[in-house]
Design a protein around this motif. Structure first.
Motif, PDB file in Angstrom:
ATOM      1  N   ASN A  78       0.947  -1.057  -0.135  1.00 10.67           N
ATOM      2  CA  ASN A  78      -0.154  -0.034  -0.111  1.00 10.67           C
ATOM      3  C   ASN A  78       0.383   1.881  -0.179  1.00 10.67           C
ATOM      4  O   ASN A  78       0.336   2.547   0.150  1.00 10.67           O
ATOM      5  N   VAL A  79       1.907   1.107  -1.055  1.00 13.45           N
ATOM      6  CA  VAL A  79       2.666   1.754  -0.633  1.00 13.45           C
ATOM      7  C   VAL A  79       3.387   2.545  -2.065  1.00 13.45           C
ATOM      8  O   VAL A  79       3.462   1.793  -2.850  1.00 13.45           O
ATOM      9  N   LEU A  80       2.831   3.789  -2.000  1.00 11.30           N
ATOM     10  CA  LEU A  80       2.807   4.932  -3.802  1.00 11.30           C
ATOM     11  C   LEU A  80       4.427   3.858  -4.431  1.00 11.30           C
ATOM     12  O   LEU A  80       5.716   4.450  -3.844  1.00 11.30           O
ATOM     13  N   ARG A  81       4.344   3.266  -6.035  1.00  7.85           N
ATOM     14  CA  ARG A  81       5.528   3.236  -6.116  1.00  7.85           C
ATOM     15  C   ARG A  81       6.375   4.503  -7.460  1.00  7.85           C
ATOM     16  O   ARG A  81       6.837   4.377  -7.013  1.00  7.85           O
ATOM     17  N   ALA A  82       4.927   4.151  -8.654  1.00  5.52           N
ATOM     18  CA  ALA A  82       5.516   5.218  -9.349  1.00  5.52           C
ATOM     19  C   ALA A  82       3.965   6.375  -9.535  1.00  5.52           C
ATOM     20  O   ALA A  82       3.030   5.648  -9.298  1.00  5.52           O
ATOM     21  N   VAL A  83       5.047   7.547 -10.631  1.00  3.34           N
ATOM     22  CA  VAL A  83       4.080   8.037 -11.345  1.00  3.34           C
ATOM     23  C   VAL A  83       3.975   8.780 -12.111  1.00  3.34           C
ATOM     24  O   VAL A  83       5.484   9.175 -12.454  1.00  3.34           O
ATOM     25  N   GLU A  84       3.283   8.094 -13.015  1.00  3.62           N
ATOM     26  CA  GLU A  84       3.591   8.447 -14.272  1.00  3.62           C
ATOM     27  C   GLU A  84       3.040   9.183 -15.067  1.00  3.62           C
ATOM     28  O   GLU A  84       1.673   9.120 -15.034  1.00  3.62           O
TER      29      GLU A  84
END
Length: 162
Positions: A78-84
Motif C-alpha cells: 500500500n505504498v506508492l511506487r510510481a507516478v507516470e
C-alpha cells in the motif's frame, strides 16, 4: 488546512478543473506516500489495473479537457511506487496494429472521445495531448480501430480554432 485544500482540489477535479494536480503531485513521494494519501489527493481512480507482481495501477485521466492521464502504481504494501503521465511519445509508440481496446486503454488511459465512421468502418479514440506552441490550438492523438476492435493505425490532428 491540508484537508481543506485536498477537499477543494477534489471538488475542482470533479468539475473538470485540474489546476490542483500540480500541487497534489508535489506532495506525493514514491516509496513514501501511501495509497490512502493518493486517494485523499486524487479521489477514487477511474480504473484499477491489477499487475502480475501484486501491485495495482490506478488510472486518473484528465480527458476530455485536460491533456494528462496519470497512472499511479501502488505496491502490495500500500505504498506508492510510481507516478507516470502516460500521454507521451514513448507510450504513443507502444500502440501497434492488432492491439485491442483494453490493451490501448492500459497504455494511454481513457480516451477523451470515441467516434464511429461508417464509411471507413472505423471507430476512432481521441486523446487531447498538447497545444501548438505558437497558436494554442489543441492537438489530438488518435487510435483507429477496425470492426473487429483491433488497431489499424494511429494519427494526430490539430483542431484549428481559426
Amino acid at each position: 488546512m491540508k484537508r481543506l485544500f485536498a477537499l477543494l482540489c477534489n471538488l475542482l477535479a470533479a468539475l473538470g478543473l485540474n489546476a490542483c494536480d500540480y500541487f497534489n503531485l508535489q506532495e506525493l513521494k514514491p516509496g513514501v506516500s501511501t495509497a490512502m494519501e493518493v486517494r485523499e489527493r486524487f479521489g477514487p481512480p477511474a480504473v484499477e489495473w491489477h499487475n502480475e507482481d501484486g501491485s495495482v495501477t490506478w488510472e486518473y485521466s484528465r480527458q476530455p479537457q485536460g491533456s494528462e492521464c496519470y497512472m499511479m502504481t501502488i505496491g502490495p504494501d500500500n505504498v506508492l511506487r510510481a507516478v507516470e503521465q502516460v500521454l507521451n511519445e514513448k507510450n504513443f509508440a507502444r500502440i501497434q496494429a492488432g492491439m485491442n481496446g483494453d490493451e490501448v486503454r492500459r497504455v494511454l488511459g481513457a480516451p477523451g472521445s470515441r467516434e464511429r465512421f461508417e464509411l471507413s468502418r472505423e471507430t476512432v479514440w481521441n486523446w487531447r495531448i498538447a497545444s501548438q506552441p505558437t497558436g494554442g490550438d489543441p492537438v489530438f492523438f488518435s487510435v483507429h480501430f477496425n470492426d473487429d476492435g483491433r488497431v489499424v493505425r494511429t494519427s494526430r490532428n490539430v483542431e484549428y480554432r481559426g
